[in-house]
Enzyme design. Structure first.
Site, PDB file in Angstrom:
ATOM      1  N   CYS A 136      14.775  23.323  60.211  1.00  0.00           N
ATOM      2  CA  CYS A 136      16.524  22.395  61.403  1.00  0.00           C
ATOM      3  C   CYS A 136      15.894  22.339  62.312  1.00  0.00           C
ATOM      4  O   CYS A 136      14.935  22.489  63.371  1.00  0.00           O
ATOM      5  CB  CYS A 136      17.279  23.690  61.812  1.00  0.00           C
ATOM      6  SG  CYS A 136      18.868  23.210  62.338  1.00  0.00           S
ATOM      7  N   GLU A 261      22.744  19.642  58.240  1.00  0.00           N
ATOM      8  CA  GLU A 261      23.686  19.886  57.702  1.00  0.00           C
ATOM      9  C   GLU A 261      25.161  19.318  58.329  1.00  0.00           C
ATOM     10  O   GLU A 261      25.883  19.188  57.626  1.00  0.00           O
ATOM     11  CB  GLU A 261      23.328  21.444  57.782  1.00  0.00           C
ATOM     12  CG  GLU A 261      23.976  21.891  59.505  1.00  0.00           C
ATOM     13  CD  GLU A 261      22.200  22.702  59.760  1.00  0.00           C
ATOM     14  OE1 GLU A 261      22.265  23.300  60.265  1.00  0.00           O
ATOM     15  OE2 GLU A 261      21.716  21.563  59.320  1.00  0.00           O
ATOM     16  N   ASP A 293      14.737  29.872  59.422  1.00  0.00           N
ATOM     17  CA  ASP A 293      15.944  30.754  58.820  1.00  0.00           C
ATOM     18  C   ASP A 293      14.876  31.691  58.290  1.00  0.00           C
ATOM     19  O   ASP A 293      14.286  30.901  56.819  1.00  0.00           O
ATOM     20  CB  ASP A 293      16.957  30.248  58.456  1.00  0.00           C
ATOM     21  CG  ASP A 293      17.944  30.004  59.810  1.00  0.00           C
ATOM     22  OD1 ASP A 293      17.620  30.184  61.402  1.00  0.00           O
ATOM     23  OD2 ASP A 293      18.727  28.965  59.700  1.00  0.00           O
TER      24      ASP A 293
END
Length: 475
Positions: A136, A261, A293
């Protein structure tokens, strides 16, 4: 008698063998805490369960709910979780707290396929303490034909291209201004650390111990981000965490800072005309920070004798096919989740059908990022500093805000009286008003000179009502 004894011995032996066999026949289970802040959590559960049933059909998977595991933002890993996925900004916190089971390099399958920033970030003293799953970053989205933003490589070039104070409503009136979500404390603190790193290059990321130690140049740049958006666009939480991306897809705003996303919430036409890159902060020369993550095996598995199964499950969850099935398109969802992967092979597979994954891979591959990871006191630092940073960034906002008018404004002659009354508690009227959507969504709005501080935000009456957003990166 001999026959009788022999018969009794045979019965006893048969009973003993049944008792010994019972544990092997009984249904075992593993408890799993997934990272909950994704567009389609159920898709992860389905993909993992289907793949696991093929290799361990007698071991049931029990998934924790988001209320039971939040990814690490407010919770420590539950003792009953055999495997859990968490935001690696808390990697050192959880390592120091003895929540992360050490895994040898030989236990990590296809490690060379993992993207280096994430693979390096989960190792310590020669062992792996997690397996990367997702990535991310703060990404700048804009239209393909926007040559100014395409050429911008520094923060000043981006902010100068978009300009500041171009709108004061929650939703831009057209293709102007920036949109971003800075509603939560954790988001503001992470923004601050990202900008401070871009300005200083210091890594690992320093955590200033007191408000007086905050990097004021970073606070100033963060205030400029807010002014390039609007106060209510950036500070009002929405039910949908990807709302800014949806508004962009509907034709509002020139650019958006968000996560990859958010493209899953956009229209096909928008995705066909979208460009994106890592949001440049500072002068754009420092290695950017990427979140990760990651999948961990809980140290408590030793007590339950589930470590071997848990390591097997963690590898399966991080494997190429399962990740593709977890984040890609499905029979009922023709659009992938557009989550960033941490395996080269996942990008390769998804890009064959969805070209934006090739663009995403090019962005990741060219960035040479560092993992966004905080020191061992991350949780306590965030608790003490995130609202300080949020307040500092919002204080003395320079552009003003729209507020719902006390009554409908029929014409320009009536605007002065109505808006003067509306803005009396908000620094006075700046001379602007409108009945037009999207700035005005229910009646009329007036442009006022000042905006509310965080403590009074819920009491303010912006043009669209403030809503709640789930905890997570936006908390």
């Amino acid at each position: 008698m001999r026959f009788r004894r022999t018969g009794l011995s045979a019965v006893a032996a048969a009973f003993l063998s049944l008792v010994i066999a019972l544990p092997a026949l009984a249904q075992q289970s593993l408890t799993v805490g997934l990272y909950p802040w994704v567009p389609r959590l159920a898709q992860f559960q389905q993909a993992i369960s289907t793949a696991w049933a093929q290799v361990e059909p007698n071991v049931q998977l029990v998934f924790l709910t988001p209320a039971q595991w939040d990814g690490g933002y407010d919770m420590n890993p539950p003792a009953n979780a055999d495997v859990f996925v968490f935001d690696a900004m808390f990697f050192q916190d959880f390592l120091n707290g003895n929540y992360l089971e050490a895994m040898t390099p030989a236990e990590i399958q296809n490690a060379n396929d993992l993207i280096p920033y994430a693979r390096d970030g989960v190792q310590s003293n020669g062992n792996y303490y997690a397996i990367p799953l997702l990535g991310c970053s703060n990404v700048l989205f804009y239209q393909k034909g926007d040559q100014q933003l395409a050429a911008a490589t520094t923060f000043n070039e981006v902010s100068n291209a978009i300009n500041q104070c171009t709108y004061t409503s929650q939703i831009p009136p057209d293709r102007r201004g920036l949109m971003t979500d800075m509603s939560g404390g954790t988001t503001n603190a992470a923004f601050y650390l990202d900008i401070a790193h871009a300005l200083t290059g210091t890594y690992p990321l320093p955590l200033p111990p007191t408000p007086q130690d905050l990097n004021q140049n970073a606070i100033t740049e963060q205030k400029t981000v807010l002014a390039t958006a609007s106060y209510f666009n950036a500070t009002v939480a929405n039910d949908n965490a990807y709302q800014q991306g949806i508004w962009f897809s509907e034709g509002f705003g020139r650019a958006v800072i968000g996560y990859t996303e958010s493209m899953s919430q956009m229209s096909d036409a928008t995705r066909a005309n979208i460009a994106f890159k890592v949001m440049p902060f500072g002068d754009g020369t420092q290695q950017p920070l990427f979140y990760a993550d990651v999948i961990a095996v809980n140290t408590t598995t030793a007590q339950r004798n589930t470590r071997t199964l848990a390591v097997k499950l963690a590898n399966l969850m991080a494997s190429t096919d399962v990740v593709v099935d977890s984040i890609g398109a499905t029979a009922t969802e023709p659009v992938p989740q557009y989550l960033m992967a941490t395996r080269t092979s996942v990008f390769q597979q998804l890009s064959q059908q969805f070209p934006l994954y090739q663009d995403m891979w090019d962005m990741v591959n060219n960035a040479n990022p560092l993992m966004f990871a905080l020191a061992g006191n991350a949780r306590s630092w965030l608790d003490s500093m995130k609202n300080v940073i949020k307040t500092d960034v919002r204080t003395n906002y320079q552009c003003g805000c729209d507020f719902q008018a006390t009554q409908t404004i029929p014409n320009n002659n009536a605007a002065a009286g109505i808006c003067s009354a509306t803005c009396q508690a908000h620094g006075g009227w700046n001379g602007q008003w409108t009945n037009a959507y999207p700035a005005a969504q229910d009646g009329s709005v007036c442009g006022c000179n000042s905006c509310p501080l965080p403590a009074s935000l819920a009491e303010a009456a912006p043009a669209s009502k403030a809503m709640s957003v789930p905890k997570g990166k936006n908390d």
